[in-house]
Scaffold this active site. Structure first.
Site, PDB file in Angstrom:
ATOM      1  N   GLY A 156       0.783  -1.332  -0.072  1.00 26.18           N
ATOM      2  CA  GLY A 156       0.048   0.203   0.012  1.00 26.18           C
ATOM      3  C   GLY A 156       0.701   1.316   0.040  1.00 26.18           C
ATOM      4  N   CYS A 157       0.200   2.326  -0.236  1.00 29.38           N
ATOM      5  CA  CYS A 157       0.825   3.766  -0.341  1.00 29.38           C
ATOM      6  C   CYS A 157       1.631   4.068   0.953  1.00 29.38           C
ATOM      7  CB  CYS A 157       0.100   4.801  -1.131  1.00 29.38           C
ATOM      8  SG  CYS A 157      -1.561   4.763  -0.300  1.00 29.38           S
TER       9      CYS A 157
END
Length: 347
Positions: A156-157
Site C-alpha cells: 500500500g501507499c
C-alpha cells in the site's frame, strides 16, 4: 530484447492509468490486454487522450476475463482492482501460468484472520497467502524473492512511506517499538475514482482532515512488516490525513530513541545507500512531495529531538508511483531479470 507481454486488469482508475502510462513508455514491455467493463471496446487513446500518438494506444479495452488475458499472450498481469475482487482474477490467472502483480490488499497479509479483522470479510484465497511475496523491493531479501515469485503483493501507499524508514532502525534496536507514532498526509487520488462526496473537489479543496481513525486498513500490513523487522509484535499509532493535492504522500514518524542518535543515519545509509529509488536526504532535511511526484523515488530525511528523546523520520513519495503503479513495475522488472530501474528513471 524480447518484449514482456503485459496486461492491466482494472485499467481505467487512477492507478490503472498510471500503469498504462508507464507500460506504454517502457522499453521492454508490450501491452497486449487492458480491461474495463465501463470502456469495453473503446481504444486507450479515446478514453485517455493524453496517450494519442503513442505506440500501443490503439489497443482496445476488453471485459475482464482470464481467458481473454491468456489468449492475448500475457506473461504478467497487473491487478488494479479493489480488495476482495482481485483474488478471483489472481486465482484464474495463476492457473493459466500467468504471473500476477496484485495492487490490492488481497495478498499483502500473512494471516487470513488478520485480513478478515481489517477488511471485514473472510479471505477469498487463503491457500495463496504463503505463495505471495510482499513486493517492497528495498526490504532485505525481498528483491530476490520477487525475482522468482509467481504472485507479488504490491504494498500500500502509506505502508511504503512508513515501513521503509522504520525497518533499519527496528532491526538494529535503535528505537522502542512500542513508542512509534506516525502521521501521514495523502493527495485525494489515494481514494481512487469514487462517487463519495467527501472526495469531491468542493469538499476536499482548501481543507485538511483526518480519516480512517483509529484503525486504518493499512495498519495491518504496516504492523506485520514492522513486527518481522523488530522480531516481536509491534503495534503503532497511525493517523492518515487527506490534503487538497492530486497525488503525493508526506509522512512524519517519531519513536523513542533507545540507541545512539549518531547511529540513525548510519543505519539508513547501510540499508539504502546503494538503493536505486530510496534517496537519503540526511539529518535535518525534511522530504517534500513536489520532489517525488510522478517518480518512483522515496525520499527520507531524519532528525533527533533531545528534549523528548524521540527520533523523527520524514518521508515523501507519490502515492500513485512508488506507492502503487511504479513500484509494481519495479517488481515486474525484477521478475523478468531486467534492471530495477528499467522504464522508471523519469524525473
Amino acid at each position: 530484447m524480447k518484449a514482456i507481454k503485459t496486461a492491466v486488469v482494472g485499467a481505467s482508475g487512477y492507478t490503472g492509468a498510471e500503469l498504462l502510462r508507464l507500460l506504454l513508455m517502457h522499453p521492454a514491455a508490450e501491452l497486449v490486454c487492458v480491461t474495463s467493463r465501463q470502456y469495453e471496446g473503446e481504444p486507450l487513446e479515446k478514453v485517455f487522450p493524453r496517450f494519442r500518438g503513442v505506440q500501443g494506444s490503439q489497443l482496445e479495452f476488453t471485459a475482464p476475463s482470464a481467458d481473454t488475458i491468456a489468449a492475448a499472450g500475457a506473461e504478467v498481469a497487473f491487478l488494479a482492482l479493489p480488495h476482495g475482487v482481485a483474488a478471483e482474477y489472481a486465482i484464474a490467472l495463476l492457473e493459466k501460468g500467468i504471473r500476477v502483480i496484485d495492487l490490492s490488499a488481497d495478498f499483502r497479509l500473512n494471516s487470513a484472520e488478520v485480513y478478515e479483522e481489517f477488511y471485514g470479510h473472510p479471505h477469498p484465497a487463503p491457500e495463496l497467502l504463503d505463495e505471495a511475496v510482499y513486493g517492497l523491493p528495498e526490504l532485505k531479501g525481498r528483491s530476490e524473492a520477487i525475482k522468482s515469485a509467481k504472485l507479488v503483493a504490491s504494498p500500500g501507499c502509506y505502508p511504503t512511506s512508513i515501513i521503509t524508514p522504520l525497518v533499519p532502525l527496528l532491526e538494529k534496536g535503535l528505537i522502542d517499538p512500542a513508542s512509534i507514532v506516525t502521521c501521514s498526509m495523502s493527495g485525494v487520488s489515494g481514494a481512487g475514482k469514487t462517487g463519495n462526496v467527501l472526495f469531491s473537489y468542493c469538499e476536499a479543496n482548501e481543507s485538511v482532515r483526518a480519516y480512517g481513525v483509529p484503525k486504518h486498513r493499512h495498519l495491518s500490513e504496516i504492523e506485520q512488516e514492522l513486527s518481522i523487522a523488530a522480531g516481536q509484535a509491534v503495534q503503532i499509532s497511525f493517523t492518515p490525513h487527506l490534503v487538497p493535492a492530486h497525488n503525493g504522500i508526506c509522512t512524519t514518524t517519531s519513536a523513542t530513541l533507545t540507541g545512539d542518535a549518531d547511529a540513525i543515519g548510519a543505519a539508513l545509509e547501510e540499508a539504502y545507500g546503494g538503493s536505486d529509488f530510496v534517496r537519503l536526504l540526511g539529518k535535518g532535511q525534511p522530504a517534500d512531495t513536489k520532489n517525488v511526484t510522478r517518480t518512483n523515488f522515496l525520499d527520507i530525511g531524519w532528525d533527533y529531538d533531545p528534549r523528548t528523546g524521540r527520533v523523527l523520520l520524514l518521508s515523501a513519495e507519490d502515492n500513485l508511483g512508488k506507492g502503487a503503479a511504479s513500484q509494481a513495475v519495479q517488481s515486474m522488472n525484477l521478475m523478468f531479470e531486467l534492471s530495477a530501474t528499467e522504464g522508471l528513471q523519469n524525473i
